[in-house]
Design a protein around this motif. Structure first.
Motif, short mmCIF file in Angstrom:
data_model
loop_
_atom_site.label_atom_id
_atom_site.label_comp_id
_atom_site.label_asym_id
_atom_site.label_seq_id
_atom_site.Cartn_x
_atom_site.Cartn_y
_atom_site.Cartn_z
N LEU A 1 0.85 -1.19 0.00
CA LEU A 1 0.00 0.00 0.00
C LEU A 1 0.89 1.24 0.00
O LEU A 1 1.66 1.47 0.94
CB LEU A 1 -0.92 0.01 1.22
N HIS A 2 0.78 2.03 -1.06
CA HIS A 2 1.59 3.23 -1.21
C HIS A 2 1.32 4.20 -0.07
O HIS A 2 0.17 4.37 0.36
CB HIS A 2 1.25 3.89 -2.55
N PRO A 3 2.35 4.87 0.45
CA PRO A 3 2.13 5.77 1.59
C PRO A 3 1.14 6.89 1.31
O PRO A 3 0.44 7.35 2.22
CB PRO A 3 3.53 6.32 1.88
N MET A 4 1.05 7.33 0.05
CA MET A 4 0.09 8.39 -0.26
C MET A 4 -1.35 7.90 -0.25
O MET A 4 -2.28 8.70 -0.24
CB MET A 4 0.44 9.02 -1.62
N SER A 5 -1.54 6.57 -0.26
CA SER A 5 -2.89 6.00 -0.17
C SER A 5 -3.27 5.65 1.26
O SER A 5 -4.44 5.35 1.53
CB SER A 5 -2.99 4.75 -1.05
N VAL A 6 -2.28 5.64 2.15
CA VAL A 6 -2.57 5.35 3.55
C VAL A 6 -3.48 6.46 4.10
O VAL A 6 -3.23 7.64 3.91
CB VAL A 6 -1.27 5.26 4.37
N GLY A 7 -4.53 6.07 4.78
CA GLY A 7 -5.49 7.05 5.29
C GLY A 7 -6.65 7.27 4.35
O GLY A 7 -7.69 7.78 4.76
N LYS A 8 -6.46 6.88 3.09
CA LYS A 8 -7.54 7.02 2.11
C LYS A 8 -8.21 5.67 1.82
O LYS A 8 -9.32 5.63 1.29
CB LYS A 8 -6.99 7.59 0.79
N GLU A 9 -7.51 4.58 2.13
CA GLU A 9 -8.01 3.25 1.86
C GLU A 9 -8.05 2.44 3.15
O GLU A 9 -7.43 2.80 4.15
CB GLU A 9 -7.12 2.53 0.84
N VAL A 10 -8.79 1.34 3.10
CA VAL A 10 -8.80 0.42 4.23
C VAL A 10 -7.37 -0.07 4.46
O VAL A 10 -6.68 -0.44 3.51
CB VAL A 10 -9.73 -0.78 3.95
N PRO A 11 -6.89 -0.05 5.69
CA PRO A 11 -5.51 -0.48 5.95
C PRO A 11 -5.24 -1.90 5.45
O PRO A 11 -6.10 -2.78 5.53
CB PRO A 11 -5.39 -0.38 7.47
N LEU A 12 -4.05 -2.10 4.95
CA LEU A 12 -3.61 -3.42 4.52
C LEU A 12 -3.18 -4.22 5.76
O LEU A 12 -2.51 -3.70 6.64
CB LEU A 12 -2.42 -3.26 3.57
#
Length: 266
Positions: free
Chosen positions: A65-76
């Motif tokens: 999970l790309h760091p820029m997607s962290v917080g925007k997507e369900v956590p991996l």
């Protein structure tokens, strides 16, 4: 014969390449780029990444999970990472890391995600693929803390950070990956960082469709253009293109052992 090289980091499933993947892979092979690592950066894209690798010989994939997607997507979850890591053509963990330039508000969540990816690398033995932007101090600290707890392998993808982070990574036995940025005319300081690094810790990548090297700067990048970055890399290290291609390919095999084992078996 055209020397063989590896594009250690590309994004073949991005919309920029829709309907053209077959032609893009063919052009890469014609340029000597016989192996490519497709980097999956979102959970929802994993099935497509897997299919790309299964369909094309010489194409491998990673998952994270790309760091820029962290917080925007369900956590991996760790279980998700470990399950995908069982696939024989899944060769690395990530892209993960820290990006305080574009997404500083999620820095705490990014750090937690990075630590989870580090744990997956420690468990699986697969190399970690790191994205770092404007986060050198935290990145060096977290990577070092993780390594001291349990060693793991790692590449600093598209390295364009400072000399301090480069040294911290190299001291841990990690690799620096050279993208088209290193070929930009004004990237003198970055080329100096690469020149000071051991040759046996250098990889080549495109990060396509981004960061095309000259003479394609400003246009869509693709794996075939790794050859242009590698030519600049050869100049940095005072080598022939063939020797630099051979050295970086050997480095890739040393780091991405699952991909190397498959090549040996072919």
């Amino acid at each position: 014969m055209t020397p063989e090289i590896v594009d250690s980091h590309c994004h073949l499933d991005f919309p920029d390449f829709d309907g053209e993947v077959e032609a893009i892979i063919a052009r890469a092979r014609a340029a000597g780029v016989t192996r490519m690592v497709h980097i999956c950066t979102r959970i929802a894209n994993e099935p497509k990444a897997r299919a790309l690798a299964e369909t094309h010989e010489g194409v491998f994939f990673t998952f994270g999970l790309h760091p820029m997607s962290v917080g925007k997507e369900v956590p991996l979850s760790l279980d998700q990472l470990l399950a995908v890591a069982r696939h024989p053509k899944m060769v690395g963990i990530g892209e993960t890391g820290l990006d305080y330039h574009y997404t500083p508000d999620s820095k705490d969540a990014q750090q937690a995600s990075l630590r989870l990816h580090i744990e997956a690398a420690q468990i699986t033995g697969l190399p970690l693929i790191i994205h770092a932007r404007d986060a050198d101090d935290d990145m060096a600290r977290i990577l070092t803390e993780g390594y001291r707890a349990a060693p793991y392998a790692c590449v600093m993808h598209c390295f364009s950070s400072g000399a301090g982070l480069a040294r911290a990574a190299l001291d841990l036995g990690f690799y620096l990956s050279m993208s088209g940025i290193a070929a930009f005319p004004k990237s003198h300081d970055l080329r100096a960082i690469f020149a000071a690094a051991p040759l046996d810790r250098i990889l080549v990548e495109t990060d396509s469709p981004y960061l095309a090297p000259p003479p394609f700067r400003g246009k869509r990048n693709e794996p075939a253009y790794a050859a242009h970055t590698a030519k600049v890399g050869a100049e940095i290290f005072g080598l022939s293109y063939a020797d630099f291609a051979a050295a970086t390919s050997a480095n890739f095999d040393r780091l991405f052992t699952r991909a190397a084992a498959r090549a040996d078996a072919a």
